[in-house]
Design a protein around this motif. Structure first.
Motif, PDB file in Angstrom:
ATOM      1  N   GLY A 226      -4.064  -6.534   1.757  1.00  0.00           N
ATOM      2  CA  GLY A 226      -4.895  -5.370   1.448  1.00  0.00           C
ATOM      3  C   GLY A 226      -4.528  -4.160   2.284  1.00  0.00           C
ATOM      4  N   ARG A 227      -4.263  -4.377   3.571  1.00  0.00           N
ATOM      5  CA  ARG A 227      -3.852  -3.282   4.446  1.00  0.00           C
ATOM      6  C   ARG A 227      -2.523  -2.689   3.957  1.00  0.00           C
ATOM      7  NH1 ARG A 227      -3.772  -5.746   9.028  1.00  0.00           N
ATOM      8  NH2 ARG A 227      -5.805  -5.024   9.736  1.00  0.00           N
TER       9      ARG A 227
ATOM     10  N   LEU B  21       2.286  -7.209  -6.387  1.00  0.00           N
ATOM     11  CA  LEU B  21       2.312  -8.529  -5.782  1.00  0.00           C
ATOM     12  C   LEU B  21       2.813  -8.402  -4.352  1.00  0.00           C
ATOM     13  CD1 LEU B  21       3.787 -10.688  -8.668  1.00  0.00           C
ATOM     14  CD2 LEU B  21       1.404 -10.510  -7.957  1.00  0.00           C
ATOM     15  N   ILE B  22       2.016  -8.890  -3.418  1.00  0.00           N
ATOM     16  CA  ILE B  22       2.381  -8.832  -2.002  1.00  0.00           C
ATOM     17  C   ILE B  22       2.284 -10.246  -1.453  1.00  0.00           C
ATOM     18  CG2 ILE B  22       1.760  -7.902   0.249  1.00  0.00           C
ATOM     19  CD1 ILE B  22       0.601  -5.472  -1.204  1.00  0.00           C
TER      20      ILE B  22
ATOM     21  N   ALA C 180      -8.273  10.799  -2.335  1.00  0.00           N
ATOM     22  CA  ALA C 180      -8.339  10.332  -0.949  1.00  0.00           C
ATOM     23  C   ALA C 180      -9.261   9.128  -0.794  1.00  0.00           C
ATOM     24  CB  ALA C 180      -8.775  11.462  -0.027  1.00  0.00           C
ATOM     25  N   ASP C 181     -10.415   9.136  -1.450  1.00  0.00           N
ATOM     26  CA  ASP C 181     -11.342   8.003  -1.373  1.00  0.00           C
ATOM     27  C   ASP C 181     -10.865   6.939  -2.355  1.00  0.00           C
ATOM     28  OD1 ASP C 181     -13.033   9.318   0.462  1.00  0.00           O
ATOM     29  OD2 ASP C 181     -13.984  10.402  -1.182  1.00  0.00           O
ATOM     30  N   PHE C 182     -10.614   5.744  -1.837  1.00  0.00           N
ATOM     31  CA  PHE C 182     -10.010   4.707  -2.671  1.00  0.00           C
ATOM     32  C   PHE C 182     -10.594   3.343  -2.327  1.00  0.00           C
ATOM     33  CE2 PHE C 182      -7.704   4.574   1.246  1.00  0.00           C
ATOM     34  CZ  PHE C 182      -7.387   3.243   1.429  1.00  0.00           C
ATOM     35  N   TYR C 183     -10.280   2.388  -3.192  1.00  0.00           N
ATOM     36  CA  TYR C 183     -10.585   0.992  -2.899  1.00  0.00           C
ATOM     37  C   TYR C 183      -9.356   0.156  -3.188  1.00  0.00           C
ATOM     38  CZ  TYR C 183     -11.053   0.061  -7.898  1.00  0.00           C
ATOM     39  OH  TYR C 183     -10.801  -0.072  -9.235  1.00  0.00           O
ATOM     40  N   VAL C 184      -9.262  -0.971  -2.501  1.00  0.00           N
ATOM     41  CA  VAL C 184      -8.174  -1.928  -2.704  1.00  0.00           C
ATOM     42  C   VAL C 184      -8.810  -3.269  -3.007  1.00  0.00           C
ATOM     43  CG1 VAL C 184      -6.293  -3.188  -1.597  1.00  0.00           C
ATOM     44  CG2 VAL C 184      -6.568  -0.754  -1.163  1.00  0.00           C
ATOM     45  N   ARG C 185      -8.343  -3.905  -4.056  1.00  0.00           N
ATOM     46  CA  ARG C 185      -8.817  -5.238  -4.432  1.00  0.00           C
ATOM     47  C   ARG C 185      -7.665  -6.219  -4.249  1.00  0.00           C
ATOM     48  NH1 ARG C 185     -12.599  -8.039  -7.654  1.00  0.00           N
ATOM     49  NH2 ARG C 185     -11.633  -9.626  -8.966  1.00  0.00           N
ATOM     50  N   VAL C 186      -7.933  -7.319  -3.562  1.00  0.00           N
ATOM     51  CA  VAL C 186      -6.930  -8.354  -3.302  1.00  0.00           C
ATOM     52  C   VAL C 186      -7.416  -9.644  -3.955  1.00  0.00           C
ATOM     53  CG1 VAL C 186      -5.623  -9.601  -1.557  1.00  0.00           C
ATOM     54  CG2 VAL C 186      -6.382  -7.260  -1.090  1.00  0.00           C
TER      55      VAL C 186
ATOM     56  N   ASP D 277      -4.492  -4.256  -6.035  1.00  0.00           N
ATOM     57  CA  ASP D 277      -4.660  -3.052  -6.833  1.00  0.00           C
ATOM     58  C   ASP D 277      -5.363  -2.018  -5.973  1.00  0.00           C
ATOM     59  OD1 ASP D 277      -4.595  -1.371  -9.063  1.00  0.00           O
ATOM     60  OD2 ASP D 277      -6.573  -2.036  -9.731  1.00  0.00           O
ATOM     61  N   ALA D 278      -4.874  -0.799  -5.988  1.00  0.00           N
ATOM     62  CA  ALA D 278      -5.495   0.305  -5.265  1.00  0.00           C
ATOM     63  C   ALA D 278      -5.795   1.412  -6.266  1.00  0.00           C
ATOM     64  CB  ALA D 278      -4.573   0.823  -4.170  1.00  0.00           C
TER      65      ALA D 278
END
Length: 118
Positions: free
Chosen positions: A72-73, A30-31, A52-58, A41-42
């Motif tokens: 997200g950043r 939680l941010i 190294a290759d990732f995704y972030v969901r906000v 979530d990352a």
């Protein structure tokens, strides 16, 4: 009787410990930006190939896309620091992308990037 009490006490202690760990994990995801709390979530794109290759969901980005970008950043930086010790990220689609490139799916933004290596 005494053995049963000790067993129940042990189970109760284990349940409390698990509940505490789960609460801590959720708190990390939680941010808050501009008074809005976002669940983030990352995850690696392919854990077997590379972290190294990732995704972030906000989630909840429909409330404020600008604040969701910041969240997200922040989550992406945390992911790369935890896995590679650096906040250097090469974005495929990142928080600073043109708004036309950003897609809201079910009210959530998703960013993709690659962690730099120190």
């Amino acid at each position: 009787m005494k053995t049963t009490r000790l067993a129940l006490l042990g189970i109760l202690c284990a349940a409390v410990a698990v509940a505490g760990c789960n609460r801590k994990k959720n708190a990390v995801n939680l941010i808050t930006y501009d008074g809005i709390e976002f669940r983030t979530d990352a995850q690696p794109v392919d854990k077997k190939a590379s972290l190294a290759d990732f995704y972030v969901r906000v989630e909840g980005a429909v409330i404020s896309v600008d604040s969701a970008r910041k969240a997200g950043r922040d989550r992406a930086y945390r992911y790369c620091i935890e896995n590679y010790g650096t906040s250097d990220i090469e974005w495929a689609v990142g928080p600073d992308a043109d708004p036309a490139q950003l897609q809201l799916v079910d009210g959530a933004l998703t960013f993709r990037g690659t962690c730099g290596r120190p």
